[in-house]
Design a protein around this motif. Structure first.
Motif, PDB file in Angstrom:
ATOM      1  N   ALA A  31      40.330  58.573  40.592  1.00 25.35           N
ATOM      2  CA  ALA A  31      39.690  59.566  39.388  1.00 25.35           C
ATOM      3  C   ALA A  31      39.480  58.394  38.088  1.00 25.35           C
ATOM      4  O   ALA A  31      38.343  58.755  37.477  1.00 25.35           O
ATOM      5  CB  ALA A  31      40.708  60.416  39.129  1.00 25.35           C
ATOM      6  N   SER A  74      46.040  74.101  48.572  1.00 26.99           N
ATOM      7  CA  SER A  74      47.377  73.368  48.282  1.00 26.99           C
ATOM      8  C   SER A  74      48.456  74.362  48.586  1.00 26.99           C
ATOM      9  O   SER A  74      49.435  73.924  49.437  1.00 26.99           O
ATOM     10  CB  SER A  74      47.471  72.763  46.795  1.00 26.99           C
ATOM     11  OG  SER A  74      48.995  72.233  46.644  1.00 26.99           O
ATOM     12  N   CYS A  99      43.170  65.947  38.768  1.00 26.96           N
ATOM     13  CA  CYS A  99      41.953  65.083  38.373  1.00 26.96           C
ATOM     14  C   CYS A  99      40.716  65.798  38.058  1.00 26.96           C
ATOM     15  O   CYS A  99      39.853  65.344  37.773  1.00 26.96           O
ATOM     16  CB  CYS A  99      42.004  64.040  39.636  1.00 26.96           C
ATOM     17  SG  CYS A  99      43.109  63.073  39.549  1.00 26.96           S
ATOM     18  N   PHE A 100      40.611  67.258  38.433  1.00 22.71           N
ATOM     19  CA  PHE A 100      39.722  68.146  38.128  1.00 22.71           C
ATOM     20  C   PHE A 100      39.960  68.879  36.804  1.00 22.71           C
ATOM     21  O   PHE A 100      39.163  68.894  35.877  1.00 22.71           O
ATOM     22  CB  PHE A 100      39.430  69.212  39.083  1.00 22.71           C
ATOM     23  CG  PHE A 100      38.497  68.933  40.120  1.00 22.71           C
ATOM     24  CD1 PHE A 100      37.236  68.637  39.898  1.00 22.71           C
ATOM     25  CD2 PHE A 100      38.936  68.794  41.460  1.00 22.71           C
ATOM     26  CE1 PHE A 100      36.188  68.314  41.143  1.00 22.71           C
ATOM     27  CE2 PHE A 100      38.248  68.381  42.546  1.00 22.71           C
ATOM     28  CZ  PHE A 100      36.819  68.018  42.109  1.00 22.71           C
ATOM     29  N   PHE A 110      37.250  63.845  37.748  1.00 22.63           N
ATOM     30  CA  PHE A 110      36.790  64.373  39.046  1.00 22.63           C
ATOM     31  C   PHE A 110      35.655  65.500  38.385  1.00 22.63           C
ATOM     32  O   PHE A 110      34.801  65.860  39.162  1.00 22.63           O
ATOM     33  CB  PHE A 110      37.807  64.871  39.715  1.00 22.63           C
ATOM     34  CG  PHE A 110      38.191  64.040  40.803  1.00 22.63           C
ATOM     35  CD1 PHE A 110      38.157  62.773  40.811  1.00 22.63           C
ATOM     36  CD2 PHE A 110      39.514  64.273  41.800  1.00 22.63           C
ATOM     37  CE1 PHE A 110      38.454  61.695  41.858  1.00 22.63           C
ATOM     38  CE2 PHE A 110      40.042  63.379  42.644  1.00 22.63           C
ATOM     39  CZ  PHE A 110      39.575  62.152  42.592  1.00 22.63           C
ATOM     40  N   TRP A 127      41.052  75.127  45.165  1.00 19.93           N
ATOM     41  CA  TRP A 127      41.766  73.845  45.473  1.00 19.93           C
ATOM     42  C   TRP A 127      43.655  74.411  45.330  1.00 19.93           C
ATOM     43  O   TRP A 127      44.173  73.762  46.086  1.00 19.93           O
ATOM     44  CB  TRP A 127      41.689  72.863  44.428  1.00 19.93           C
ATOM     45  CG  TRP A 127      40.244  72.394  44.602  1.00 19.93           C
ATOM     46  CD1 TRP A 127      39.089  72.481  44.080  1.00 19.93           C
ATOM     47  CD2 TRP A 127      40.187  71.253  45.310  1.00 19.93           C
ATOM     48  NE1 TRP A 127      37.918  71.620  44.543  1.00 19.93           N
ATOM     49  CE2 TRP A 127      38.722  70.846  45.375  1.00 19.93           C
ATOM     50  CE3 TRP A 127      41.056  70.460  46.390  1.00 19.93           C
ATOM     51  CZ2 TRP A 127      38.078  69.688  46.230  1.00 19.93           C
ATOM     52  CZ3 TRP A 127      40.257  69.635  47.115  1.00 19.93           C
ATOM     53  CH2 TRP A 127      39.062  69.032  47.081  1.00 19.93           C
ATOM     54  N   PHE A 133      48.671  66.259  48.410  1.00 17.38           N
ATOM     55  CA  PHE A 133      47.291  65.531  48.017  1.00 17.38           C
ATOM     56  C   PHE A 133      46.310  66.487  47.238  1.00 17.38           C
ATOM     57  O   PHE A 133      45.506  65.955  46.359  1.00 17.38           O
ATOM     58  CB  PHE A 133      46.765  64.997  49.274  1.00 17.38           C
ATOM     59  CG  PHE A 133      45.431  64.770  49.341  1.00 17.38           C
ATOM     60  CD1 PHE A 133      44.994  63.505  48.730  1.00 17.38           C
ATOM     61  CD2 PHE A 133      44.167  65.646  49.937  1.00 17.38           C
ATOM     62  CE1 PHE A 133      43.516  63.337  48.814  1.00 17.38           C
ATOM     63  CE2 PHE A 133      42.995  65.320  50.033  1.00 17.38           C
ATOM     64  CZ  PHE A 133      42.642  63.997  49.263  1.00 17.38           C
ATOM     65  N   LEU A 134      46.022  67.682  47.722  1.00 14.42           N
ATOM     66  CA  LEU A 134      45.195  68.783  47.133  1.00 14.42           C
ATOM     67  C   LEU A 134      45.652  69.029  45.691  1.00 14.42           C
ATOM     68  O   LEU A 134      44.810  69.071  44.849  1.00 14.42           O
ATOM     69  CB  LEU A 134      45.118  70.098  48.087  1.00 14.42           C
ATOM     70  CG  LEU A 134      44.444  69.745  49.281  1.00 14.42           C
ATOM     71  CD1 LEU A 134      44.538  71.174  50.140  1.00 14.42           C
ATOM     72  CD2 LEU A 134      42.956  69.502  49.145  1.00 14.42           C
ATOM     73  N   VAL A 151      44.876  59.008  44.708  1.00 13.06           N
ATOM     74  CA  VAL A 151      43.917  60.094  44.140  1.00 13.06           C
ATOM     75  C   VAL A 151      43.589  59.630  42.642  1.00 13.06           C
ATOM     76  O   VAL A 151      42.537  59.513  42.138  1.00 13.06           O
ATOM     77  CB  VAL A 151      44.790  61.361  44.138  1.00 13.06           C
ATOM     78  CG1 VAL A 151      43.829  62.454  43.459  1.00 13.06           C
ATOM     79  CG2 VAL A 151      44.706  61.761  45.664  1.00 13.06           C
ATOM     80  N   ALA A 197      47.140  66.802  43.710  1.00 19.69           N
ATOM     81  CA  ALA A 197      46.854  65.497  42.737  1.00 19.69           C
ATOM     82  C   ALA A 197      45.462  65.858  42.643  1.00 19.69           C
ATOM     83  O   ALA A 197      44.779  65.309  41.430  1.00 19.69           O
ATOM     84  CB  ALA A 197      47.342  64.415  43.752  1.00 19.69           C
ATOM     85  N   VAL A 198      44.545  66.063  43.482  1.00 17.50           N
ATOM     86  CA  VAL A 198      43.140  66.222  43.343  1.00 17.50           C
ATOM     87  C   VAL A 198      42.870  67.331  42.382  1.00 17.50           C
ATOM     88  O   VAL A 198      41.998  66.993  41.374  1.00 17.50           O
ATOM     89  CB  VAL A 198      42.402  66.645  44.859  1.00 17.50           C
ATOM     90  CG1 VAL A 198      40.893  66.810  44.346  1.00 17.50           C
ATOM     91  CG2 VAL A 198      42.413  65.448  45.782  1.00 17.50           C
ATOM     92  N   LEU A 199      43.429  68.363  42.463  1.00 15.30           N
ATOM     93  CA  LEU A 199      43.211  69.599  41.261  1.00 15.30           C
ATOM     94  C   LEU A 199      43.502  68.939  39.832  1.00 15.30           C
ATOM     95  O   LEU A 199      42.908  69.171  38.925  1.00 15.30           O
ATOM     96  CB  LEU A 199      44.128  70.631  41.561  1.00 15.30           C
ATOM     97  CG  LEU A 199      43.999  71.913  40.876  1.00 15.30           C
ATOM     98  CD1 LEU A 199      42.894  72.349  40.740  1.00 15.30           C
ATOM     99  CD2 LEU A 199      45.248  72.679  41.143  1.00 15.30           C
TER     100      LEU A 199
END
Length: 512
Positions: A238, A171, A192-193, A73, A167, A185-186, A234, A188-190
């Protein structure tokens, strides 16, 4: 976090928050011409990689030593930014001719990209404080948006931590409101960053399992399936393209370069500082008594890193060792979260997890102290004791970052940032707790914001360490032993971080 005490109008809150953000932005703009580390070239090269090469080659390119080693990400973010960089100056994203490109166009574009990305931090702070009383809300804005640590790391040294912490705070704010799906969800996004945030993943897992997946076997399994599907989706978004191109193993190798050694070039102020010094002390004494103790291959006091027999006496430390120690340190928090998964404790638990990772992790960077100092700003307004703890911790965390800015022209900047932060904290906490009561509610004695003699003595020690390293050591030793001042900062700040770890653990275990 705190229960709702007032329901302010959203436009009014945003207007007030924008004022804080505007002042911070002015300071950031003034710092643009200041020192920047090699991280600016690292991220410029990542812009070039993602712009010039197909996705299948992003994690295999070795045009520069600054290879891409963040999760996908963040690579996608670099690709997005590279489109604008190419419009401003195509040389910024030229893979070969752009190596070590230091034109003003590149510097100003990258500096501005960090400033703009801090809008995520702004929104994260906004959502985390909307339900608080105005005084507490403003105090958190001051601690986070005007954080001297973030200014030093992101807007001088150069990184994108404000964006990432936005992020994280988003979360945590959803979890604190009981909106577990969005919070998970947030997070999991973090991950991947930036995968280093995964230290808190066990806390998230236990909390969501106990808080979100409760309600009987069928309902619990259904909710677990929903959360699992979201996380898988997510990570598929990624990493899926790299699985398709057969690059997933290469991506993992880049993200986890365990060969870098136990410590960073400048020792992060954590447990391993004491371990290293104990090893060196024992080896020194044994040599004095005539024992033939060979010197370690990697010289920590020379500021080098390496994983080839760095210890002369004590057992060698492996990544597995540090992983086990982090889990052991984290286990009391996990047991408490399992037993009592309350939303109001989640920020404390996540901050404690990052403290464990900082103290006992492998190849920890000093910048990682922001991982727990930023979330703890949310906790600092909950009680007088939390405020006193944060007052000490934030000063120690910021001071431990001083070696990042080693050039003379930046010395007044970092000192002024810390002094101003300390003064603002003192007056803000004093304003909040000027009417606090000591003792019971009926016969309590009013007290202001005061720190004990131990804290005062420790902070005086910070001044002594800085005077020695900045003035006395160069005068007495010249260019000899250049790593000693850095070593003293690491060791002294490690004492403060260790105290914070113990204090946080105690506060989690006794929270009612």
């Amino acid at each position: 976090m705190m229960e709702m005490q007032e329901s302010p109008q959203t436009p009014v809150v945003m207007a007030q928050l924008s004022w804080f953000f505007g002042i911070a932005t002015i300071v950031k703009l003034l710092l643009i011409p200041s020192y920047h580390s090699t991280d600016l070239e690292v991220h410029r090269h990542w812009l070039a990689i993602t712009h010039s090469l197909p996705l299948s080659q992003w994690y295999t390119d070795e045009t520069s030593e600054w290879t891409l080693d963040y999760p996908p990400f963040f690579a996608y973010l670099e690709r997005f930014l590279s489109m604008f960089a190419h419009l401003i100056d195509p040389q910024i994203v030229h893979l070969h001719h752009g190596l070590n490109y230091k034109a003003n166009s590149a510097i100003y574009f990258q500096r501005m990209s960090v400033i703009v990305s801090d809008l995520f931090l702004l929104y994260g702070v906004y959502r985390s404080t909307l339900a608080l009383a105005s005084l507490k809300r403003n105090l958190i804005w001051l601690l986070v948006i005007w954080s001297p640590g973030l200014l030093i790391v992101d807007h001088l040294h150069f990184q994108y931590n404000g964006f990432l912490f936005g992020w994280l705070l988003l979360s945590l704010s959803f979890l604190a409101q009981g909106r577990d799906v969005m919070g998970g969800f947030l997070f999991a996004v973090l991950l991947c960053f930036k995968h280093l945030f995964a230290v808190a993943a066990p806390v998230y897992f236990v909390y969501l399992l106990r808080h979100y997946c409760r309600g009987g076997l069928v309902r619990g399994f259904a909710r677990l399936s929903v959360m699992g599907a979201i996380v898988v989706a997510v990570f598929a978004a990624a990493y899926g393209p790299f699985v398709y191109h057969g690059q997933i193993q290469q991506v993992i190798r880049r993200m986890f370069p365990f060969g870098r050694g136990l410590c960073h070039a400048y020792w992060a102020p954590n447990f391993w500082v004491f371990y290293i010094m104990l090893d060196k002390g024992i080896a020194f004494l044994l040599r004095k008594f005539g024992f033939n103790i060979p010197a370690p291959v990697a010289s920590f006091t020379g500021g080098l890193v390496g994983d080839a027999s760095p210890f002369a006496i004590l057992p060698q430390v492996t990544p597995l060792t540090t992983f086990i120690m982090v889990l052991l340190a984290l286990s009391p928090c996990l047991f408490r979260t399992w037993k009592d998964p309350r939303p109001r404790l989640i920020v404390r638990s996540v901050a404690y997890a990052y403290t464990c990772g900082f103290l006992f992790g492998w190849h920890v960077h000093e910048k990682a102290s922001l991982h727990f100092s930023i979330p703890l700003a949310i906790v600092a307004v909950e009680s007088l004791e939390d405020a006193k703890h944060y007052f000490l911790l934030s000063i120690v965390s910021c001071y431990s970052l001083f070696p990042l800015l080693y050039e003379a022209q930046e010395y007044p900047i970092k000192v002024l940032l810390l002094l101003l932060h300390t003064i603002l904290m003192w007056f803000s906490f004093s304003a909040q707790y000027s009417g606090s009561l000591r003792g019971d509610k009926k016969g309590g004695e009013k007290q202001g914001f005061e720190v004990g003699w131990v804290t005062k003595s420790y902070l005086i020690g910070v001044v002594v360490v800085e005077i020695w390293g900045q003035f006395l050591h160069p005068h007495l030793f010249g260019d000899k032993l250049p790593f000693v001042p850095l070593m003293l900062i690491s060791m002294y700040c490690a004492i403060g971080i260790l105290y914070s770890w113990i204090w946080q653990l105690k506060s989690i275990l006794i929270s009612s």
